[in-house]
Design an enzyme around this catalytic site. Structure first.
Site, short mmCIF file in Angstrom:
data_model
loop_
_atom_site.label_atom_id
_atom_site.label_comp_id
_atom_site.label_asym_id
_atom_site.label_seq_id
_atom_site.Cartn_x
_atom_site.Cartn_y
_atom_site.Cartn_z
N LEU A 50 0.88 -1.19 0.00
CA LEU A 50 -0.04 -0.06 -0.14
C LEU A 50 0.91 1.22 0.00
O LEU A 50 0.47 2.09 -0.73
CB LEU A 50 -0.81 -0.05 1.28
N HIS B 186 7.08 17.84 7.19
CA HIS B 186 6.08 16.66 6.85
C HIS B 186 4.98 16.82 5.58
O HIS B 186 4.38 16.19 5.41
CB HIS B 186 5.39 16.04 8.18
#
Length: 762
Positions: free
Chosen positions: A22, A702
């Site tokens: 994934l 991030h």
């Protein structure tokens, strides 16, 4: 109509794929290398295969809706119509979802922090005056339809309203999210009705907030919420799952409602067994007894777990065996570990149980409960033999390590006062006001990954690998000098992970080949396994830092990971206290700091991003933890001279509960996440009397967006409102390992320019 009881299940499962399928598919979609249809196909295949494994293993109730493209809290925000308004203009639902998760060039992402006391990160929902809750159940219903079509005894899982609001963040002047609870209850009732209409017999509503300190005051609301939800006629049977500790008074409150089942973690807090037995109103409920540890990797003591089940057999209307929490927090299967165990760690793998093995343990315990112990006597015999071999292993008791620790504790560990150290360090380093630096890692290039793979495969030898890593270090040093950064790092190209790197070089650890665990989104880690007494045989970082320092006149930081973080991001032995294990790791890190100083390092950074992560969920347990956690850090850093500057780094946690402990670390410089939380941490540090130097992150690494120079200047000016310039450093929020090269260079160029612009005004 009440659904039939079940006897064996788990509260959740890993979802990233046994081989991180994934992760690769999502990142391929972001890059445009695969289509949306291909991403959906990969996801559907992973769900199908996982459900089939659970059914084949013998579970008679299977959790669904545990799959996520990014995070279960983000999924819940989408389910309840609570995505932030700034993503509303993105027409495509999937791209809107990912924008909330990781941002875009125009949109800032949601804040991210740790999921209770685990190393999983969740995205913090924002609840503001403009938040208009509305049900969007397509994902939950779609998962259910898929599972039922495959003949799976599906039990949809959703985050409960108490937990969702407790973990959300008020924005734009809104009151506490908890005040919006009554707006959510009709949505949950609607969801329950829709699930029942689609064929769900059970639904699992996760309320881990009930085990926390805040949860102690929620028993009344738990009774009201689940009294109302369970009063509906058109609903599945309701299981309320609590985990990561004992639910305390909420257990009786839940049992007093018409819900059908409660799940209780009987591993994290052994006292929960007695608490469960003392609740008489459980007599008409199904109790899910969480006797298999969902967070650590040691084989279950089947005899002990079976005895616990026996103690509880008369305490509830029916009993089912389960894991203590979701298996999201452990790797897929020990059987996937194909490589031989390294020298010194032979035989350790036999002590382990990952997700698949834990599922098998649940089934064995359930069979013992329902059919009798004799039918699984062989499994119980193997369990006893493994535990006996482990407890007798001499690697679990190293007299040299223990004697050294005793001597150090007797002698005491400490440095001069911080103010006196600061004078020595200022004279030694000669840095400008608002010195710039980065946290440690730089982007992991394709060449780095190729070199690592070539070394593993034997296509290159160690000497060639070192040459390639030195070339990467030279590039990073040259880049930082060209950008004008004041304190440099070597970029950590040789490190696959900030914990695993050290674990592979310390005795007492076993690193895995395929033990991947999701940290957040597509970020996966392989937590090492700390199985025995820890010691360092040889220097671990000195040669890399020494080489980097030969390339520049500017100071290069020595980069180490602290003892608390090494524990938090490892699977840790459960046969002695965490405090004792932390001090053993601290002793090894201390030896490394001394060798770095001898090699000429003037600045050494010992990162503790996980300090908040291990904080106990109940206030009564926190002071003892913080005492040993800060003590272990000081043990690891107090072997160097006062003129050597110690840095530490903390990131992506809610720091309010550990502000005093951050000061107690007594690092000379503390860099800390602050961009997503808009510098809020600085006022808290000041209030706690923090007087050392601090580097609040001025941009969020991030997210792929490049912060503009004026945006960073604005952050710096906000920081200067709380911290005098003499104490302020300028740095990103975290390491740059996961970022791309172009965005990293652009962001750091703006960071340096912003620091110079603000410095010129002082």
């Amino acid at each position: 109509m009440t659904a039939p009881n079940f006897t064996r299940t788990v509260l959740g499962v890993p979802r990233i794929g046994p081989r991180r399928e994934l992760k690769r598919a999502i990142e391929g979609y972001w890059k445009g290398s695969i289509t949306r249809a291909e991403l959906a196909s990969t996801a559907a295949g992973l769900r199908r295969d996982e459900w089939a494994r659970l059914v084949a293993a013998g579970l008679d109730s299977v959790p669904t809706n545990t799959f996520s493209y990014y995070d279960q809290m983000l999924d819940t925000a989408e389910l309840l119509g609570a995505l932030p308004p700034r993503v509303a203009g993105i027409e495509d639902p999937l791209d809107r979802y990912f924008a909330a998760a990781r941002g875009t060039a125009e949109v800032t992402p949601l804040e991210m922090t740790k999921w209770f006391d685990t190393n999983y990160h969740y995205l913090v929902p924002e609840i503001g005056p403009a938040t208009a809750f509305a049900l969007h159940p397509e994902k939950v219903l779609g998962d259910l339809d898929e599972a039922l079509a495959q003949g799976v005894p599906a039990r949809p899982v959703v985050v409960g309203p108490l937990t969702f609001l407790a973990l959300a963040k008020p924005v734009d002047g809104a009151g506490e999210p908890r005040s919006r609870l009554d707006e959510l209850l009709p949505l949950y009732r609607d969801l329950l009705a829709r699930l029942a209409a689609r064929g769900a017999q059970w639904v699992q509503i996760d309320e881990p907030v009930l085990v926390t300190e805040a949860g102690l005051s929620l028993a009344g609301e738990a009774a009201r919420v689940y009294g109302e939800l369970s009063s509906a006629a058109d609903r599945p049977s309701i299981l309320v799952a609590t985990y990561f500790g004992s639910p305390g008074p909420s257990l009786e409150a839940l049992a007093g409602t018409a819900i059908e089942a409660v799940a209780v973690d009987l591993v994290t807090d052994p006292a929960a067994v007695a608490a469960v037995a003392a609740v008489p109103v459980l007599q008409d409920k199904l109790l899910l007894a969480g006797v298999v540890d969902g967070r650590n990797v040691w084989r279950t003591d089947l005899a002990s777990a079976s005895a616990t089940l026996g103690m509880l057999s008369g305490s509830a209307g029916a009993l089912a065996v389960s894991t203590s929490c979701s298996l999201l927090h452990v790797p897929y299967a020990v059987a996937a570990e194909m490589a031989p165990e390294p020298a010194g760690a032979e035989g350790v793998r036999a002590w382990l149980a990952f997700a698949q093995e834990k599922i098998d343990e649940v089934v064995v315990l359930a069979r013992a409960l329902t059919e009798g112990r004799p039918v699984v006597a062989a499994e119980f015999g193997r369990s006893a033999a493994v535990r006996a071999a482990r407890s007798a292993d001499p690697r679990l008791n190293d007299a040299t390590v223990r004697d050294r620790l005793t001597a150090l504790r007797t002698a005491g560990t400490g440095r001069a006062a911080a103010a006196d150290r600061a004078v020595l360090q200022r004279d030694r380093l000669g840095l400008p006001l608002l010195p710039t630096t980065t946290i440690g890692s730089y982007p992991q290039t394709g060449a780095i990954r190729v070199a690592r793979a070539d070394l593993r495969a034997g296509r290159i030898d160690e000497a060639e690998y070192v040459r390639r890593m030195q070339s990467e270090i030279a590039d990073v040093i040259a880049l930082q000098e060209e950008l004008g950064i004041d304190v440099l790092v070597h970029g950590e190209p040789e490190r696959n992970d900030m914990v695993q790197y050290f674990a592979e070089r310390l005795h007492g650890f076993l690193a895995t080949e395929n033990g991947w665990v999701q940290s957040y989104g597509t970020r996966c880690v392989r937590p090492p396994i700390l199985y025995g007494d820890v010691h360092r045989a040889d220097p671990m970082t000195v040669s890399w830092i020494t080489y980097a320092q030969t390339l520049t006149e500017r100071p290069v930081k020595g980069m180490l990971t602290g003892p608390v973080t090494i524990l938090a991001w490892s699977f840790v032995r459960d046969d002695q206290s965490l405090a004792e294990t932390a001090d053993q790791v601290a002793l090894a890190i201390r030896d490394e700091t001394v060798d770095l100083e001898r090699a000429g390092a003037a600045i050494i950074q010992v990162d503790e991003p996980a300090l908040r992560e291990l904080l106990p969920l109940r206030a009564a347990d926190r002071s003892a933890y913080l005492a040993w956690a800060t003590g272990s850090f000081r043990l690891s850093t107090s072997g160097v001279a006062d003129g050597t500057q110690i840095h530490t780094h903390l990131c992506y946690s809610e720091f309010g509960d550990v502000i005093g402990a951050i000061a107690d670390l007594d690092a000379d410089v503390t860099s800390i996440e602050a961009a997503r939380s808009r510098m809020e941490i600085l006022a808290d540090l000041n209030e706690a009397g923090f007087a050392n130097q601090v580097g609040p992150g001025v941009y969020d690494i991030h997210s792929p967006r490049v912060p503009a120079q004026d945006e960073i200047e604005s952050s710096l000016r906000a920081a200067l409102d709380a911290v005098p310039a003499q104490r302020l450093w300028v740095n990103p929020d975290c390491g740059l390992k996961t970022r791309g090269q172009q965005e990293t260079v652009a962001s750091l160029r703006n960071l340096v320019a912003a620091a110079k612009a603000v410095r010129a005004t002082l």
